[in-house]
Write an enzyme that holds these catalytic residues in place. Structure first.
Site, short mmCIF file in Angstrom:
data_model
loop_
_atom_site.label_atom_id
_atom_site.label_comp_id
_atom_site.label_asym_id
_atom_site.label_seq_id
_atom_site.Cartn_x
_atom_site.Cartn_y
_atom_site.Cartn_z
N ARG A 1 -5.78 -2.40 8.16
CA ARG A 1 -5.70 -3.83 7.90
C ARG A 1 -6.03 -4.51 9.21
O ARG A 1 -6.95 -4.36 9.66
CB ARG A 1 -4.35 -4.27 7.32
CG ARG A 1 -4.35 -5.54 6.56
CD ARG A 1 -3.20 -6.25 6.04
NE ARG A 1 -2.38 -5.33 5.14
CZ ARG A 1 -2.07 -5.64 3.99
NH1 ARG A 1 -2.38 -6.66 3.52
NH2 ARG A 1 -1.61 -4.84 3.20
N ASP B 1 5.20 -4.36 6.19
CA ASP B 1 5.69 -5.96 6.67
C ASP B 1 5.89 -6.92 5.66
O ASP B 1 6.92 -7.52 5.66
CB ASP B 1 4.57 -6.22 7.85
CG ASP B 1 5.08 -7.34 8.69
OD1 ASP B 1 5.79 -7.24 9.31
OD2 ASP B 1 4.46 -8.48 8.50
N THR C 1 4.48 2.57 5.66
CA THR C 1 2.74 2.26 5.75
C THR C 1 1.99 3.01 6.61
O THR C 1 2.57 3.37 7.64
CB THR C 1 2.80 0.66 6.02
OG1 THR C 1 1.35 0.22 6.53
CG2 THR C 1 3.67 0.43 7.63
N ASP D 1 -0.26 1.77 8.51
CA ASP D 1 -0.67 1.14 9.24
C ASP D 1 0.11 1.30 10.84
O ASP D 1 -0.64 0.62 11.73
CB ASP D 1 -0.95 -0.25 8.96
CG ASP D 1 -1.81 -0.58 7.68
OD1 ASP D 1 -2.68 0.56 7.48
OD2 ASP D 1 -1.51 -1.39 6.82
N ASP E 1 2.29 -1.04 11.74
CA ASP E 1 2.18 -2.29 12.23
C ASP E 1 3.47 -3.04 11.69
O ASP E 1 3.47 -4.04 11.84
CB ASP E 1 1.12 -3.00 11.62
CG ASP E 1 1.26 -3.01 10.03
OD1 ASP E 1 2.04 -2.36 9.53
OD2 ASP E 1 0.34 -3.88 9.46
N ARG F 1 1.43 -4.97 -5.77
CA ARG F 1 1.20 -6.27 -5.09
C ARG F 1 1.54 -7.45 -6.28
O ARG F 1 1.06 -7.39 -7.04
CB ARG F 1 0.16 -6.59 -4.32
CG ARG F 1 -0.06 -5.48 -3.09
CD ARG F 1 -1.00 -5.84 -2.24
NE ARG F 1 -0.99 -5.25 -0.86
CZ ARG F 1 -1.63 -3.85 -0.70
NH1 ARG F 1 -2.51 -3.70 -1.40
NH2 ARG F 1 -1.52 -3.31 0.28
N GLY G 1 0.75 -1.36 0.05
CA GLY G 1 -0.10 0.00 -0.03
C GLY G 1 0.90 1.24 -0.03
O GLY G 1 1.59 1.39 0.78
P1 ADP Z 1 2.80 -4.28 2.72
O1 ADP Z 1 4.38 -4.25 2.38
O2 ADP Z 1 2.09 -2.97 2.63
O3 ADP Z 1 2.62 -4.84 3.96
P2 ADP Z 1 1.94 -6.51 1.35
O4 ADP Z 1 1.78 -7.43 2.36
O5 ADP Z 1 0.75 -6.58 0.16
O6 ADP Z 1 1.98 -4.96 1.49
O7 ADP Z 1 3.20 -6.75 0.61
C1 ADP Z 1 3.66 -6.43 -0.78
C2 ADP Z 1 4.36 -7.36 -1.48
O8 ADP Z 1 5.38 -7.88 -0.86
C3 ADP Z 1 3.43 -8.46 -1.97
O9 ADP Z 1 2.48 -8.38 -3.22
C4 ADP Z 1 4.63 -9.48 -2.33
O10 ADP Z 1 4.74 -9.21 -3.47
C5 ADP Z 1 5.60 -9.39 -1.49
N1 ADP Z 1 5.45 -10.20 -0.10
C6 ADP Z 1 4.46 -9.96 0.91
N2 ADP Z 1 4.78 -11.14 1.80
C7 ADP Z 1 5.78 -11.89 1.04
C8 ADP Z 1 6.40 -12.94 1.59
N3 ADP Z 1 6.05 -13.63 2.69
N4 ADP Z 1 7.59 -13.50 0.88
C9 ADP Z 1 7.75 -13.05 -0.17
N5 ADP Z 1 7.31 -11.57 -0.71
C10 ADP Z 1 6.57 -11.34 0.00
O1 F6P Z 2 -1.62 -1.26 4.25
C1 F6P Z 2 -2.02 -0.35 3.98
C2 F6P Z 2 -3.44 -0.31 3.69
O2 F6P Z 2 -4.30 0.87 3.37
C3 F6P Z 2 -4.24 -1.02 4.90
O3 F6P Z 2 -4.57 -0.15 5.85
C4 F6P Z 2 -5.44 -1.49 3.87
O4 F6P Z 2 -6.03 -2.92 4.59
C5 F6P Z 2 -4.72 -2.20 2.66
O5 F6P Z 2 -3.76 -1.29 2.50
C6 F6P Z 2 -5.58 -1.92 1.58
O6 F6P Z 2 -5.05 -2.34 0.43
P1 F6P Z 2 -5.57 -2.21 -1.00
O7 F6P Z 2 -5.09 -0.77 -1.82
O8 F6P Z 2 -5.06 -3.60 -1.80
O9 F6P Z 2 -7.14 -2.16 -0.94
#
Ligand code: ADP
Ligand code: F6P
Length: 328
Positions: free
Chosen positions: A179, A111, A133, A135, A137, A80, A19
């Site tokens: 989230r 994360d 982020t 969040d 978190d 993503r 995000g």
């Molecule tokens: P954020 O970084 O905001 O928490 P996501 O959880 O969607 O957002 O993670 C972003 C991208 O990081 C994912 O689309 C994926 O490509 C990569 N990613 C997330 N989790 C993993 C994982 N456990 N192992 C490898 N790549 C990951």
């Molecule tokens: O991680 C940031 C965030 O805005 C969360 O607060 C929310 O749950 C999520 O991303 C929404 O993601 P998307 O843009 O895929 O709907």
């Protein structure tokens, strides 16, 4: 300011992932300029790990990041990537980095993006993480870039809802993002003087307790009731219907949604992003890698990425408890 001593010239790449969050541009700018200042070559990777897999690179110079510090979103765009979550995707990404002559990748994200960075590190690519982020978190850091802008944007909206809620003597449920984490809800709840704050980490789904609280609050002279609900709990609209039926108080739900992720970053977000971005470039210049930048106990610092991802973060108990006392 003296240049940080560079251990051999390196090519570093920077990407934003997951995000978007306000302040990511300030972080990209700081990484780019401090790395160039330190004698590195810099490339921007567009659309996060998906862009890396598709070789979506752009050469970066100091002017590539001009006029971006005040802008929301991310100039590198974000994505993503399901492909990158697979082992084959991670090996392919590491191969692309090697072929492209990229020594290190700076990942600005949450994360999940950190877990992706760790996977890349296991494939032999140096990585550096910057917490981006809304969040809040990420366990190893007390601050994440974008949180301050997001809570201020949400608070402005909540104050407006409070005005109309007060005029109509209604109950208002305002759902904020985060989230599975309740930090945005906690901060906005305390700062808006909400009567109830529902956090995924704390809520026991006892709706009767909220209903009783509304009834008791009316008895002691409260004429309207504000509930901040976290996205991780959700269901604000159906909750409003049930509360209205049980209390007889008109109840409305508002889901704030994506407005919380946009907008020009606050001074705090730009400042933290600038320091954290520069630190990432400096650590690489010192020959260190596989670290994540954090802000902990009042200082900017860095952690081993493995250790950072093993840490746990909890809602501060006292801060949560005090919210109830302040709404009597
Ligand atoms: P954020 O970084 O905001 O928490 P996501 O959880 O969607 O957002 O993670 C972003 C991208 O990081 C994912 O689309 C994926 O490509 C990569 N990613 C997330 N989790 C993993 C994982 N456990 N192992 C490898 N790549 C990951
Ligand atoms: O991680 C940031 C965030 O805005 C969360 O607060 C929310 O749950 C999520 O991303 C929404 O993601 P998307 O843009 O895929 O709907």
């Amino acid at each position: 300011m003296p240049k940080t001593k560079t251990k051999g010239s390196k090519k570093i790449a920077v990407l934003t992932s997951g995000g978007d969050s306000p302040g990511m541009n300030a972080a990209i700018r700081a990484v780019t300029r401090k790395a160039i200042y330190n004698g590195f070559e810099v490339v921007g990777i567009q659309r996060g790990y998906q862009g890396l897999l598709e070789r979506d690179f752009i050469e970066f110079g100091p002017r590539s990041v001009s006029d971006t510090i005040q802008r929301g979103g991310t100039i590198l765009r974000t994505a993503r990537s399901e492909e990158f979550k697979t082992e084959a995707g991670q090996k392919k990404a590491a191969d692309i980095c090697r072929k492209q002559g990229i020594d290190a990748v700076v990942v600005i994200g949450g994360d999940g993006s950190y877990r992706g960075a760790l996977a890349l590190a296991h494939e032999g690519i140096e990585v550096m993480g910057i917490p981006g982020t809304i969040d809040l978190d990420i366990a190893c850091t007390d601050y994440t870039i974008g949180f301050d802008t997001a809570v201020n944007t949400a608070l402005e909206a909540i104050d407006k809802i409070r005005d109309t809620s007060s005029s109509h003597e209604r109950c208002s449920i305002v759902e904020v993002m985060g989230r599975n984490a309740g930090y945005i809800a906690l901060w906005c709840g305390v700062a808006s003087g909400a009567e109830d704050i529902l956090l995924p980490e704390k809520y026991d789904y006892d709706e009767q307790e909220i209903i009783n609280h509304i009834i008791e609050s009316r008895k002691i002279g409260k004429t309207f009731h504000l509930i901040i609900n976290a996205e991780g709990i959700g269901h604000s609209t159906s909750m409003a219907r049930r509360i209205e039926a049980a209390t007889g108080m008109e109840t409305r739900a508002t889901i704030l949604g994506y407005m919380q992720r946009g907008g020009s970053p606050t001074c705090k977000d730009r400042y933290y992003a600038s320091i954290m971005g520069a630190m990432a470039a400096d650590l690489l210049a010192e020959g260190r890698s596989n670290r994540v930048i954090g802000y902990h106990n009042g200082e900017f610092t860095d952690f081993d990425i493995d250790e950072a991802l093993a840490m746990e973060k909890k809602i501060p108990e006292y801060q949560y408890e005090i919210a109830r006392a302040l709404s009597i």
